[in-house]
Design an enzyme around this catalytic site. Structure first.
Site, PDB file in Angstrom:
ATOM      1  CB  THR A 179      -1.494  -0.471   0.996  1.00 24.60           C
ATOM      2  OG1 THR A 179      -1.553   1.205   0.771  1.00 24.60           O
ATOM      3  CG2 THR A 179      -0.357  -0.214   2.914  1.00 24.60           C
TER       4      THR A 179
ATOM      5  CE  LYS B 267      -2.509   0.394  -2.786  1.00 24.24           C
ATOM      6  NZ  LYS B 267      -3.419   0.405  -3.949  1.00 24.24           N
TER       7      LYS B 267
ATOM      8  CG  ASN C  74      -3.727  -4.544  -5.142  1.00 20.59           C
ATOM      9  OD1 ASN C  74      -3.326  -5.040  -5.484  1.00 20.59           O
ATOM     10  ND2 ASN C  74      -4.798  -3.988  -4.775  1.00 20.59           N
TER      11      ASN C  74
ATOM     12  CG  ASP D 161      -6.900  -1.491  -4.920  1.00 19.68           C
ATOM     13  OD1 ASP D 161      -7.087  -2.339  -4.601  1.00 19.68           O
ATOM     14  OD2 ASP D 161      -5.162  -0.680  -5.470  1.00 19.68           O
TER      15      ASP D 161
ATOM     16  CB  ALA E  78      -6.262  12.179 -11.696  1.00 17.92           C
TER      17      ALA E  78
HETATM   18  N1  LIG Z   1     -12.070   1.152  -0.589  1.00 13.70           N
HETATM   19  C1  LIG Z   1     -11.019   0.798  -0.939  1.00 13.70           C
HETATM   20  O1  LIG Z   1      -9.701  -0.036  -1.338  1.00 13.70           O
HETATM   21  C2  LIG Z   1      -9.585   1.959  -1.430  1.00 13.70           C
HETATM   22  C3  LIG Z   1      -8.562   1.711  -1.885  1.00 13.70           C
HETATM   23  C4  LIG Z   1      -8.213   3.255  -2.311  1.00 13.70           C
HETATM   24  C5  LIG Z   1      -8.412   3.886  -1.561  1.00 13.70           C
HETATM   25  N2  LIG Z   1      -8.941   4.368  -0.734  1.00 13.70           N
HETATM   26  C6  LIG Z   1      -9.900   5.510  -0.905  1.00 13.70           C
HETATM   27  O2  LIG Z   1      -9.560   6.886  -1.693  1.00 13.70           O
HETATM   28  C7  LIG Z   1      -9.333   7.903  -1.421  1.00 13.70           C
HETATM   29  C8  LIG Z   1      -8.005   8.804  -2.026  1.00 13.70           C
HETATM   30  O3  LIG Z   1      -7.197   7.736  -1.975  1.00 13.70           O
HETATM   31  P1  LIG Z   1      -5.549   7.706  -3.062  1.00 13.70           P
HETATM   32  O4  LIG Z   1      -4.739   6.520  -2.548  1.00 13.70           O
HETATM   33  O5  LIG Z   1      -6.213   7.749  -4.218  1.00 13.70           O
HETATM   34  O6  LIG Z   1      -5.239   9.109  -2.770  1.00 13.70           O
HETATM   35  P2  LIG Z   1      -3.902  10.011  -3.754  1.00 13.70           P
HETATM   36  O7  LIG Z   1      -3.223   8.929  -4.583  1.00 13.70           O
HETATM   37  O8  LIG Z   1      -3.480  10.587  -2.453  1.00 13.70           O
HETATM   38  O9  LIG Z   1      -4.785  11.011  -4.428  1.00 13.70           O
HETATM   39  C9  LIG Z   1      -5.934  11.682  -3.883  1.00 13.70           C
HETATM   40  C10 LIG Z   1      -6.989  13.005  -4.825  1.00 13.70           C
HETATM   41  O10 LIG Z   1      -7.897  12.930  -4.430  1.00 13.70           O
HETATM   42  C11 LIG Z   1      -7.512  14.572  -5.015  1.00 13.70           C
HETATM   43  N3  LIG Z   1      -8.027  15.694  -3.749  1.00 13.70           N
HETATM   44  C12 LIG Z   1      -7.747  15.952  -2.507  1.00 13.70           C
HETATM   45  N4  LIG Z   1      -7.459  17.151  -1.838  1.00 13.70           N
HETATM   46  C13 LIG Z   1      -8.370  17.169  -2.647  1.00 13.70           C
HETATM   47  C14 LIG Z   1      -9.350  18.939  -2.439  1.00 13.70           C
HETATM   48  N5  LIG Z   1      -8.926  19.262  -0.987  1.00 13.70           N
HETATM   49  N6  LIG Z   1      -9.645  18.736  -3.315  1.00 13.70           N
HETATM   50  C15 LIG Z   1     -10.312  18.558  -4.588  1.00 13.70           C
HETATM   51  N7  LIG Z   1      -9.428  17.265  -4.758  1.00 13.70           N
HETATM   52  C16 LIG Z   1      -8.346  17.013  -3.547  1.00 13.70           C
HETATM   53  C17 LIG Z   1      -5.890  14.637  -5.348  1.00 13.70           C
HETATM   54  O11 LIG Z   1      -5.743  16.046  -6.324  1.00 13.70           O
HETATM   55  P3  LIG Z   1      -5.237  16.622  -7.006  1.00 13.70           P
HETATM   56  O12 LIG Z   1      -4.508  15.398  -7.807  1.00 13.70           O
HETATM   57  O13 LIG Z   1      -5.395  17.571  -7.234  1.00 13.70           O
HETATM   58  O14 LIG Z   1      -4.021  16.801  -5.297  1.00 13.70           O
HETATM   59  C18 LIG Z   1      -6.431  13.747  -5.815  1.00 13.70           C
HETATM   60  O15 LIG Z   1      -6.865  13.449  -7.068  1.00 13.70           O
HETATM   61  C19 LIG Z   1      -8.777   7.868  -0.069  1.00 13.70           C
HETATM   62  O16 LIG Z   1      -9.725   8.803   1.081  1.00 13.70           O
HETATM   63  C20 LIG Z   1      -8.952   6.746   0.389  1.00 13.70           C
HETATM   64  O17 LIG Z   1      -9.056   6.496   1.712  1.00 13.70           O
HETATM   65  C21 LIG Z   1     -10.531   4.186  -1.146  1.00 13.70           C
END
Ligand SMILES: NC(=O)c1ccc[n+]([C@@H]2O[C@H](COP(=O)([O-])OP(=O)(O)OC[C@H]3O[C@@H](n4cnc5c(N)ncnc54)[C@H](OP(=O)(O)O)[C@@H]3O)[C@@H](O)[C@H]2O)c1
Length: 282
Positions: free
Chosen positions: A64, A68, A89, A104, A131
């Site tokens: 994780t 990754k 993953n 995923d 993204a």
């Molecule tokens: N259900 C599941 O199994 C699972 C699996 C993986 C992740 N998740 C959840 O998915 C979420 C995202 O995880 P990730 O790993 O994809 O994170 P990540 O790679 O850090 O990506 C975060 C995303 O959120 C956007 N973002 C963050 N703060 C923002 C704001 N203030 N305004 C607008 N956009 C914002 C970012 O935009 P920018 O590019 O502009 O920064 C980016 O697109 C988390 O809550 C995580 O817990 C769930």
């Protein structure tokens, strides 16, 4: 002397991971003698971990944030889904070959199919907000099912890079385009971290969203995000993110321990209770 199989989840930090609870439940449930251990590995320790991988006897594990993509050079083979997503993953042995897969997208799609049966009937367009890693999985899963996917992200350059990487059927957009994209969308996915505990809420106007669209959030703490609550109030079918976590784990467990585990209501309840206990109000 044969040792019982040991699998891991590695990340940095890792202490909040719910994967040990999930795999521990299955190990108990199926009476398998084995373990699933939590490893906090800093980026500078990754090479050392893989240098001693064979002699340590790991049967595989989950990878994780933030490793990754970083683990990929240490593996003998990258499976097609992981190659397409640029992230691994799940690490496992295929004979003597140390392989890396990404489950995923499978987890995301199984969750959607499970919680909103028939959602894809007549569906052709999806909007994915974000993204990052979760958006990558959702977009890949949806494009693999033949949907046109519009990626909308605060940082448009990241949406462009992801759309380019995934290829045909995936487009990128700035937040300004959201309202018009929603009018055509059969599925809306929040794959940003907005709406998660300790993060700002996701504030979007759902009024332009096509009637009958399904709304899905990858966030699962809280289980019902503001987005899902508003979507439900507007009459949309909603899907939370917990099932994605549960379903992405099935393939790894089956490869490591030789039993394909079931995602049951009892397992889901166990995790729901843990989420509520650790994040009151969730
Ligand atoms: N259900 C599941 O199994 C699972 C699996 C993986 C992740 N998740 C959840 O998915 C979420 C995202 O995880 P990730 O790993 O994809 O994170 P990540 O790679 O850090 O990506 C975060 C995303 O959120 C956007 N973002 C963050 N703060 C923002 C704001 N203030 N305004 C607008 N956009 C914002 C970012 O935009 P920018 O590019 O502009 O920064 C980016 O697109 C988390 O809550 C995580 O817990 C769930």
């Amino acid at each position: 002397m044969s040792r019982s199989p040991r699998a891991f989840v590695m990340g940095h930090p890792i202490k909040h991971s719910r994967s040990p609870m999930l795999h521990g439940y299955w190990l108990d449930h199926y009476g398998i003698e084995g373990s699933y251990e939590m490893l906090d590995i800093a980026p500078e320790a990754l090479a050392g971990f893989f240098a001693s991988y064979r002699e340590t006897g790991w049967i595989g594990g989950n990878v994780t944030v933030p490793h990754k993509s970083a683990v990929m050079p240490f593996l003998d083979r990258i499976d097609p889904a992981a190659e397409a997503m640029g992230a691994v993953n799940t690490v496992y042995w295929d004979g003597d070959v140390l392989a890396g897969d990404n489950t995923d997208a499978l987890g995301f799609m199984h969750n959607l199919d499970d919680r909103a049966p028939g959602w894809q009937t007549g569906a052709s367009r999806a909007v994915v907000l974000g993204a990052g890693g979760a958006a990558r999985a959702a977009a890949y899963g949806l494009m693999s099912r033949g949907l046109d996917v519009a990626i909308v992200n605060r940082t448009e350059a990241k949406a462009q890079a992801l759309a380019q990487h995934l290829g045909r059927g995936v487009s990128s957009h700035s937040l300004d385009a959201l309202s018009s994209l929603l009018g055509e969308a059969d599925l809306l996915v929040n794959a940003t971290s907005l709406g998660m505990v300790h993060q700002p809420p996701l504030q979007i106007d759902l009024s332009p969203l096509k009637a009958g669209a399904t709304v899905c959030d990858v966030v699962y703490v809280p289980l019902e995000t503001d987005l899902l609550r508003s979507a439900k109030a507007r009459g949309h079918r909603t899907v939370d993110g917990l099932g994605m976590l549960l379903h992405q784990a099935v393939v790894g467990f089956s490869r490591w321990f030789g039993v394909t585990p079931e995602v049951t209501g009892e397992l889901r309840t166990l995790l729901e209770e843990d989420i509520r206990a650790k994040s009151p109000g969730a």
